[in-house]
Design a protein around this motif. Structure first.
Motif, PDB file in Angstrom:
ATOM      1  N   MET A   1      -1.507 -10.560   1.662  1.00 23.68           N
ATOM      2  CA  MET A   1      -0.975 -10.053   0.392  1.00 23.68           C
ATOM      3  C   MET A   1      -1.852 -10.461  -0.786  1.00 23.68           C
ATOM      4  O   MET A   1      -1.866  -9.789  -1.800  1.00 23.68           O
ATOM      5  N   GLU A   2      -2.590 -11.547  -0.667  1.00 17.69           N
ATOM      6  CA  GLU A   2      -3.464 -12.006  -1.749  1.00 17.69           C
ATOM      7  C   GLU A   2      -4.582 -11.001  -2.027  1.00 17.69           C
ATOM      8  O   GLU A   2      -5.006 -10.832  -3.153  1.00 17.69           O
ATOM      9  N   ARG A   3      -5.047 -10.322  -1.010  1.00 15.15           N
ATOM     10  CA  ARG A   3      -6.170  -9.407  -1.151  1.00 15.15           C
ATOM     11  C   ARG A   3      -5.770  -8.025  -1.611  1.00 15.15           C
ATOM     12  O   ARG A   3      -6.602  -7.238  -1.999  1.00 15.15           O
ATOM     13  N   SER A   4      -4.477  -7.716  -1.579  1.00 15.40           N
ATOM     14  CA  SER A   4      -4.102  -6.314  -1.783  1.00 15.40           C
ATOM     15  C   SER A   4      -3.181  -6.065  -2.974  1.00 15.40           C
ATOM     16  O   SER A   4      -2.183  -5.402  -2.851  1.00 15.40           O
ATOM     17  N   GLY A   5      -3.504  -6.655  -4.097  1.00 19.11           N
ATOM     18  CA  GLY A   5      -2.815  -6.238  -5.322  1.00 19.11           C
ATOM     19  C   GLY A   5      -1.735  -7.149  -5.833  1.00 19.11           C
ATOM     20  O   GLY A   5      -0.916  -6.725  -6.620  1.00 19.11           O
ATOM     21  N   GLU A   6      -1.676  -8.393  -5.427  1.00 16.55           N
ATOM     22  CA  GLU A   6      -0.694  -9.321  -5.965  1.00 16.55           C
ATOM     23  C   GLU A   6      -1.022  -9.593  -7.427  1.00 16.55           C
ATOM     24  O   GLU A   6      -2.160  -9.721  -7.800  1.00 16.55           O
ATOM     25  N   THR A   7       0.016  -9.659  -8.241  1.00 18.63           N
ATOM     26  CA  THR A   7      -0.173  -9.936  -9.662  1.00 18.63           C
ATOM     27  C   THR A   7       0.708 -11.072 -10.090  1.00 18.63           C
ATOM     28  O   THR A   7       1.782 -11.234  -9.673  1.00 18.63           O
TER      29      THR A   7
ATOM     30  N   GLN B   1       0.820  -1.214   0.000  1.00 21.13           N
ATOM     31  CA  GLN B   1       0.000   0.000   0.000  1.00 21.13           C
ATOM     32  C   GLN B   1       0.852   1.261   0.000  1.00 21.13           C
ATOM     33  O   GLN B   1       0.447   2.298  -0.527  1.00 21.13           O
ATOM     34  N   ASN B   2       2.047   1.196   0.563  1.00 20.54           N
ATOM     35  CA  ASN B   2       2.932   2.367   0.581  1.00 20.54           C
ATOM     36  C   ASN B   2       3.704   2.539  -0.732  1.00 20.54           C
ATOM     37  O   ASN B   2       4.525   3.436  -0.859  1.00 20.54           O
ATOM     38  N   GLY B   3       3.464   1.664  -1.705  1.00 22.59           N
ATOM     39  CA  GLY B   3       4.088   1.784  -3.021  1.00 22.59           C
ATOM     40  C   GLY B   3       5.336   0.940  -3.217  1.00 22.59           C
ATOM     41  O   GLY B   3       5.878   0.890  -4.321  1.00 22.59           O
ATOM     42  N   ASN B   4       5.814   0.303  -2.166  1.00 20.27           N
ATOM     43  CA  ASN B   4       7.000  -0.559  -2.296  1.00 20.27           C
ATOM     44  C   ASN B   4       6.668  -1.782  -3.143  1.00 20.27           C
ATOM     45  O   ASN B   4       5.632  -2.403  -2.971  1.00 20.27           O
TER      46      ASN B   4
END
Length: 127
Positions: free
Chosen positions: A121-127, A88-91
């Motif tokens: 981590m699965e819920r927050s933008g993993e690609t 979330q902090n862009g890292n």
């Protein structure tokens, strides 16, 4: 009678049988594949497995920081990774299976922050 191409034992059974046992068949083909030039896929797979091994070795607690030069000296190749995760902090963390790394500059030294994959981590933008 013919003989096994792996162990040279006399083959008994069907007339078209090529190996004396399933073990010899497997061992023969394994030896043959090891003698061939490495394919691109095998090379990439070897790099990924080595990267994962090193990340696991240096990250015993779930999060660690290690000098970039240390990992590179051990054979770590950062351009090979399986996926990434953007916090979330862009890292941006690059992952080799369940072990991730992110390059940072700390006190004029390049280092990697090492992390282990977590369920959130699965819920927050993993690609």
């Amino acid at each position: 009678m013919s003989s096994c191409p792996y162990c040279n034992e006399v083959i008994t059974g069907r007339s078209d049988k090529k190996y004396c046992s399933p073990y010899c068949k497997s061992a023969y083909h394994y030896r043959q594949s090891k003698q061939k030039e490495s394919s691109l896929f095998r090379t990439i797979d070897q790099h990924l497995k080595n990267n994962r091994r090193l990340l696991k070795l240096y990250n015993k607690a779930g999060k660690a920081t290690v000098r970039k030069a240390t990992l590179l000296a051990e054979g770590f190749v950062p351009k090979y990774f399986t996926h990434y995760w953007k916090a979330q902090n862009g890292n941006l963390y690059l992952f080799c299976y369940e072990y991730g790394f992110m390059e940072v500059k700390e006190n004029d030294a390049l280092k990697y922050v090492l992390i282990t994959w977590q369920n959130y981590m699965e819920r927050s933008g993993e690609t």
